[in-house]
Scaffold this active site. Structure first.
Site: not given
Ligand SMILES: Cc1cc2nc3c(=O)[nH]c(=O)nc-3n(C[C@H](O)[C@H](O)[C@H](O)COP(=O)(O)OP(=O)(O)OC[C@H]3O[C@@H](n4cnc5c(N)ncnc54)[C@H](O)[C@@H]3O)c2cc1C
Length: 646
Positions: A54, A293, A339, A410
């Site tokens: 986002g 990790s 994984r 995860h």
């Molecule tokens: C501990 C951990 C380590 C990881 N390490 C890796 C890695 O090394 N490499 C890799 O590729 N992936 C990794 N992942 C996976 C990766 O981090 C996530 O899949 C990715 O960051 C998700 O990004 P996103 O932008 O889709 O969502 P997110 O980063 O989850 O962001 C979601 C956003 O939506 C907003 N939001 C949600 N619902 C609402 C709502 N109803 N109203 C308003 N706002 C809302 C939140 O506030 C937030 O801003 C890891 C995951 C975890 C848990």
């Protein structure tokens, strides 16, 4: 089984170009309509979510000239869950000259996803991966560098090349700071308006198009509507349906589930990723689990004692009495198998009574060899913050005692169904990042989520959304438009209903119980009987929730119990759909292991003839049988075979 769902018309991705896979993205970009710069200023887009997907999308759309309004529930976009990502981000740069290429990343990802993803999408992802690194370096993201100054890489599971770019164990944080800076630049320029501490609780659909959202100000409790020409959901994954997971506590399904209820199909909800290297559960007091990790598997060796019930300390178990089972079973990939495979192997050795630590639910991840070979300093430079985190949580020093790890929930490969343009089945509703289902099939390879989130946000959506917006601006909607007013009233009524129950059980106690059901019956291994039982249990618990949940306080103001109650109510509905999806897919594939469908060696057995499709589910009412729409998957370049990492 048919009473649990019905089968509707098949669904097709009509935006996907055909022809040679290497040219599909170029051709789609060329055929997509453009919006001229003056018109962009007249078009507004709501982006829900400020994580990597986002944040990058809102920044890029703002830079393009659209009027963007960006929402998150945290107090700063910088706190989105993406910040937790540790290990790295994949890109087919081939800096190492070790045989990598766009085609190899494409191949590895389709195979890693157990042949349940779309070739067109995955190829585009591999192509765009190389641009992401350039973009982030230009923003100043401090990727690790080798002594000579070139960007360093390391290996992740499911690949035999070294293509993972990283910033120590904080890759997500550094990438998010890059996206955040780009976003703030647009906020300062006036193209993006930022709304923190606002939670989207409903999607507004008018005349079949997504036209806005209903939000609650989490500080004042005020409910308001926001209307635009298009809505983008970048709201992350739903792993917290299991209660215990590596996700941030706030991660939830509400944004996508509300959209699902308004007509957006939900694809492959049962595909959950169980990560093999997490700190084992230590008791009932826990509310979240901690990831170690996957990058640690570059240098850490996974083992358990050869003998069941061997409770000697690791140091007292001689080398020839240790079973480095991943190296033994999968010699070609060793500790770097994907994984799903590593998680199941850990479960198997623990089921055999060879697990280590309390309850026998753990395996060792041992760095003794790496420290002997590279020296403690080199290991510290690569993984120092992860080792420190492990020591703080467990009280054990991983430089001298092997880490204990166990699989944990995860990531969720499922999500809202989107076409090649990342548009859902509701026109004007786009879904990006972990919130959609698009690229990882039944199993995501490590370091590919950051790649997909940034590919979607920086490169794909900004090109495809114009094709939709070119027909805009759409009719201005009055605040008293019936559909807008109805969406707002629905939110107000639901909040009032939650507050009115006034029961005697906390929201968390329901969530914890739901999580246990999901882990037990829809976790690492699923069976027909177990899934049926889970559906009954979930239904019973959902009914009890609406009779007994206690939400103290009121709606006007900060009320975290109320926030959680709304999210858990949506988790109940999602959980049931996950079980129905898992039940209907009688094959094993990737993160979905059906005990009834395994090879004699205990590996997952796919059923390509009957299940080579995306399962896209239509909502028909709470507790009512959903309708299954199948999107056939066609493989022209990477032909389905039984995955082998041996
Ligand atoms: C501990 C951990 C380590 C990881 N390490 C890796 C890695 O090394 N490499 C890799 O590729 N992936 C990794 N992942 C996976 C990766 O981090 C996530 O899949 C990715 O960051 C998700 O990004 P996103 O932008 O889709 O969502 P997110 O980063 O989850 O962001 C979601 C956003 O939506 C907003 N939001 C949600 N619902 C609402 C709502 N109803 N109203 C308003 N706002 C809302 C939140 O506030 C937030 O801003 C890891 C995951 C975890 C848990």
């Amino acid at each position: 089984m048919t009473e649990l769902f019905s089968v509707g018309d098949p669904i097709a991705d009509t935006k996907a170009p055909d022809g040679p896979v290497e040219t599909r993205w170029d051709r789609r970009r060329f055929s997509a309509k453009l919006v001229n710069p003056a018109n962009k200023r007249k078009l507004s887009v709501i982006v829900v979510g400020t994580g990597l997907a986002g944040g990058s999308a809102a920044a890029t759309l703002g830079e393009l000239g659209y009027r963007v309004r960006s929402y998150c529930y945290q107090d700063s976009p910088r706190r989105a869950h993406s910040i937790a990502a540790q290990g790295g981000i994949n890109a087919a740069k081939n800096y190492r000259n070790d045989g990598d290429s766009v085609h190899r990343l494409f191949y590895d990802t389709v195979k890693g996803g157990d042949f349940r993803s779309r070739e067109s999408n995955v190829h585009r992802l591999a192509q765009v991966s190389v641009e992401i690194i350039d973009q982030c370096v230009a923003q100043g993201v401090p990727f690790a560098r080798e002594y000579g100054g070139l960007l360093d890489t390391r290996s992740f599971g499911g690949a035999q090349v070294s293509r993972t770019f990283y910033a120590r164990g904080q890759t997500g944080q550094q990438l998010l700071l890059g996206a955040y800076q780009a976003l703030e630049r647009q906020v300062a320029a006036g193209t993006v308006e930022m709304f923190t501490r606002h939670e989207m609780l409903e999607l507004i659909v008018v005349d079949g198009r997504a036209r806005g959202i209903v939000v609650r100000d989490m500080v004042t409790g005020e409910i308001s509507t926001d209307l635009a020409d298009a809505v983008v959901l970048a709201s992350g994954g739903y792993g917290n349906v299991f209660f215990l997971s590596t996700n941030a506590k706030g991660c939830n399904v509400t944004a996508t589930w509300r959209a699902h209820r308004k007509g957006a199909l939900f694809a492959n909800p049962c595909y959950t990723q169980i990560h093999p290297t997490c700190i084992p559960v230590s008791g009932d007091h826990q509310s979240k689990l901690t990831l170690m990790s996957e990058s640690l598997r570059n240098d850490g060796r996974v083992w358990v004692p050869k003998k069941a019930g061997d409770d000697r300390a690791a140091a007292d178990i001689p080398e020839d009495e240790r079973d480095y089972y991943l190296e033994r079973i999968y010699p070609a990939f060793g500790n770097l198998v994907p994984r799903d495979i590593a998680s199941r192997a850990a479960k198997n050795v623990c089921d055999e009574g060879r697990g280590v630590g309390p309850g026998g639910l753990g395996v060792y991840l041992d760095f003794a060899d790496a420290i002997g070979r590279l020296g403690r300093k080199a290991v510290e430079a690569k993984y120092g913050n992860l080792f420190e985190m492990y020591e703080r949580i467990t009280g054990e020093d991983p430089y001298t005692v092997p880490m204990r790890i166990y699989p944990a929930v995860h990531y969720t490969m499922g999500g809202l169904w989107v076409d090649y343009d990342l548009q859902s089945t509701v026109p004007g509703l786009f879904v990006i990042g972990e919130a959609n289902f698009s690229d990882h099939g039944a199993n995501r390879l490590g370091a590919s989520a950051l790649m997909q989130g940034l590919a979607d946000g920086y490169f794909v959506l900004p090109n495809t959304i114009g094709d939709y917006l070119a027909a805009g601006p759409f009719e201005r909607l009055a605040a008293d438009n019936p559909e807008v007013a109805a969406a707002r009233t629905a939110v107000e009524d639901r909040i009032a209903k939650l507050l009115a129950v006034n029961g005697d059980r906390t929201v968390d106690s329901f969530h914890r119980e739901l999580g246990r059901i999901m882990w037990e019956y829809c976790g690492m291994e699923r069976t027909d009987a177990g899934l049926r039982k889970a559906i009954d249990l979930i239904r019973g618990l959902r009914e009890e929730f609406w009779q007994r949940v206690r939400v103290p306080g009121e709606g006007e103001g900060l009320n975290q119990a109320l926030e959680r109650a709304g999210r858990v109510a949506d988790f109940f509905e999602l959980a049931e759909l996950m079980c129905v999806d898992a039940l209907h897919r009688t094959e094993s594939c990737g993160g979905h292991f059906r005990a009834e469908s395994q090879t004699p060696e205990g590996e997952a057995e796919r059923d390509d003839e009957n299940f080579s499709y995306v399962a896209a589910w239509e909502f028909t009412g709470t507790g009512d049988a959903p309708v299954l729409h199948k999107e056939d998957l066609i493989f022209e370049y990477v032909h389905p075979t039984q995955r082998s990492y041996k």
